[in-house]
Design an enzyme around this catalytic site. Structure first.
Site, PDB file in Angstrom:
ATOM      1  N   ASP A  45       0.839  -1.202   0.000  1.00  0.00           N
ATOM      2  CA  ASP A  45       0.000   0.000   0.000  1.00  0.00           C
ATOM      3  C   ASP A  45       0.874   1.252   0.000  1.00  0.00           C
ATOM      4  O   ASP A  45       0.378   2.377  -0.066  1.00  0.00           O
ATOM      5  CB  ASP A  45      -1.007  -0.010   1.166  1.00  0.00           C
ATOM      6  N   SER A  46       2.213   1.056   0.002  1.00  0.00           N
ATOM      7  CA  SER A  46       3.132   2.174  -0.225  1.00  0.00           C
ATOM      8  C   SER A  46       2.933   2.726  -1.635  1.00  0.00           C
ATOM      9  O   SER A  46       3.415   3.814  -1.956  1.00  0.00           O
ATOM     10  CB  SER A  46       4.589   1.739  -0.016  1.00  0.00           C
ATOM     11  N   GLU A 102      -2.189  -5.246   8.525  1.00  0.00           N
ATOM     12  CA  GLU A 102      -1.479  -4.716   9.694  1.00  0.00           C
ATOM     13  C   GLU A 102      -2.255  -4.993  10.977  1.00  0.00           C
ATOM     14  O   GLU A 102      -3.483  -4.977  10.966  1.00  0.00           O
ATOM     15  CB  GLU A 102      -1.276  -3.197   9.530  1.00  0.00           C
ATOM     16  N   LYS A 137      -1.754  -9.248   2.864  1.00  0.00           N
ATOM     17  CA  LYS A 137      -1.084  -8.829   4.095  1.00  0.00           C
ATOM     18  C   LYS A 137      -1.971  -7.815   4.788  1.00  0.00           C
ATOM     19  O   LYS A 137      -2.592  -6.977   4.125  1.00  0.00           O
ATOM     20  CB  LYS A 137       0.279  -8.196   3.772  1.00  0.00           C
ATOM     21  N   ASP A 140      -1.356  -6.057  -0.449  1.00  0.00           N
ATOM     22  CA  ASP A 140      -1.499  -5.373   0.834  1.00  0.00           C
ATOM     23  C   ASP A 140      -2.924  -4.858   0.976  1.00  0.00           C
ATOM     24  O   ASP A 140      -3.428  -4.163   0.083  1.00  0.00           O
ATOM     25  CB  ASP A 140      -0.536  -4.169   0.823  1.00  0.00           C
ATOM     26  N   GLU A 188       8.224  -4.531  11.146  1.00  0.00           N
ATOM     27  CA  GLU A 188       8.695  -3.218  10.681  1.00  0.00           C
ATOM     28  C   GLU A 188       9.100  -2.338  11.864  1.00  0.00           C
ATOM     29  O   GLU A 188       8.383  -2.252  12.860  1.00  0.00           O
ATOM     30  CB  GLU A 188       7.593  -2.513   9.858  1.00  0.00           C
TER      31      GLU A 188
HETATM   32  O1  KIV Z   1       3.468  -1.204   1.622  1.00  0.00           O
HETATM   33  C1  KIV Z   1       4.633  -1.504   1.861  1.00  0.00           C
HETATM   34  O2  KIV Z   1       5.532  -1.121   1.115  1.00  0.00           O
HETATM   35  C2  KIV Z   1       4.902  -2.306   3.050  1.00  0.00           C
HETATM   36  C3  KIV Z   1       6.289  -2.591   3.510  1.00  0.00           C
HETATM   37  C4  KIV Z   1       6.339  -3.647   4.529  1.00  0.00           C
HETATM   38  C5  KIV Z   1       7.310  -2.827   2.480  1.00  0.00           C
HETATM   39  O3  KIV Z   1       3.971  -2.713   3.664  1.00  0.00           O
END
Ligand code: KIV
Length: 279
Positions: free
Chosen positions: A45-46, A115, A113, A84, A183
């Site tokens: 999600d970056s 959080e 993924k 993500d 992280e």
């Molecule tokens: O979105 C992202 O880039 C991440 C990092 C762990 C690389 O979640």
């Protein structure tokens, strides 16, 4: 090259093989990463910042993530693709979590993924795993919580915080994650967690003792001239390389060096003569 599955990622830990993973956001980058035999690509999600130019990861939507995911999936034939889950695609409810994650799987992701390591996150992980969707956990510094945590900083520095993070890691493992992103943790805390878990840890800003590492594509290739996070290493000065390439193209057009003879074709002289006489 054979397709990577979650069992291959887990075997890296069993065989004590350190592994690098990276983010990707488009077809050609994913193809290069795939050609290099990276076992896992994260559609992070970056993308919110590096693709869409938002200030942090909270604004990016499912639709924006899906555009990026589909492009990456076309390039990543053998790497395992993890999507993500963006902010608010899983926080509201378990139903919403399954719907969002399922949409990613239908669009080519192999896993998702999310959080968080509290009770709510563990419930969501369990529900996804029960639905046949593999999950990577993500604890420590959690960028989607930037507003609650008042910015980005190393997590787990006090005894209470460190114990809480260890507990979250264990609970996520019990809930069924196949890997865990750590992280922004002190290296020795990440090492302790890595030793306690059976699933591989993937570190970012958490030192070298994790089983694997993850980095943001644009960071390691130095696309941003004004910013490099402390945890990242620039393996290429991408900004300068791209800047100089584009500058040269601009100049060449001005000086009529480009396009050259080899870049175009000419009409047969007789045809040209006729065309100009008749028009
Ligand atoms: O979105 C992202 O880039 C991440 C990092 C762990 C690389 O979640």
């Amino acid at each position: 090259m054979k397709k990577y599955y979650i069992k291959d990622i887990q075997q890296f830990k069993q065989k004590k093989i350190k592994f690098a993973t990276i983010t990707a956001y488009d077809y050609l980058s994913a193809k290069i990463i795939n050609d290099l035999d990276f076992p896992l690509i994260l559609v992070g999600d970056s993308a919110s910042m590096v693709i869409y130019g938002y200030d942090d990861t909270t604004p990016i939507s499912m639709d924006e993530m899906l555009l990026v995911l589909r492009a990456v999936v076309r390039g990543a034939k053998t790497s395992l693709v993890v999507a993500d889950m963006p902010f608010l695609s899983y926080q509201p409810s378990i139903e919403e979590t399954i719907k969002s994650a399922g949409t990613f799987i239908k669009n080519g992701a192999n896993a998702v993924k999310l959080e968080g390591g509290g009770g709510g996150a563990c419930e969501r992980v369990r529900a996804l795993v029960d639905s046949g969707i593999p999950v990577v956990g993500h604890i420590g510094l959690m960028p989607q919580s930037i507003n609650a945590s008042s910015g980005y900083s190393i997590q787990g520095k006090t005894e209470r915080q460190a114990s809480k993070i260890i507990c979250e890691a264990r609970n996520l493992e019990k809930s069924g994650i196949f890997s865990l992103v750590l992280e922004g943790l002190p290296e020795n805390l990440a090492e302790l967690i890595t030793k306690q878990l059976n699933v591989p840890t993937i570190g970012i800003g958490s030192g070298k003792k994790c089983d694997g590492q993850i980095q943001v594509f644009h960071d390691v290739l130095g696309f941003d001239s004004s910013f490099l996070p402390k945890h990242a290493k620039k393996y290429l000065n991408g900004y300068d390389a791209i800047f100089q390439g584009l500058e040269k193209y601009k100049e060449d057009v001005k000086k009529m060096v480009f396009p050259g003879k080899e870049h175009s074709v000419n009409l047969n002289k007789k045809i040209l003569k006729k065309v100009s006489e008749n028009n």
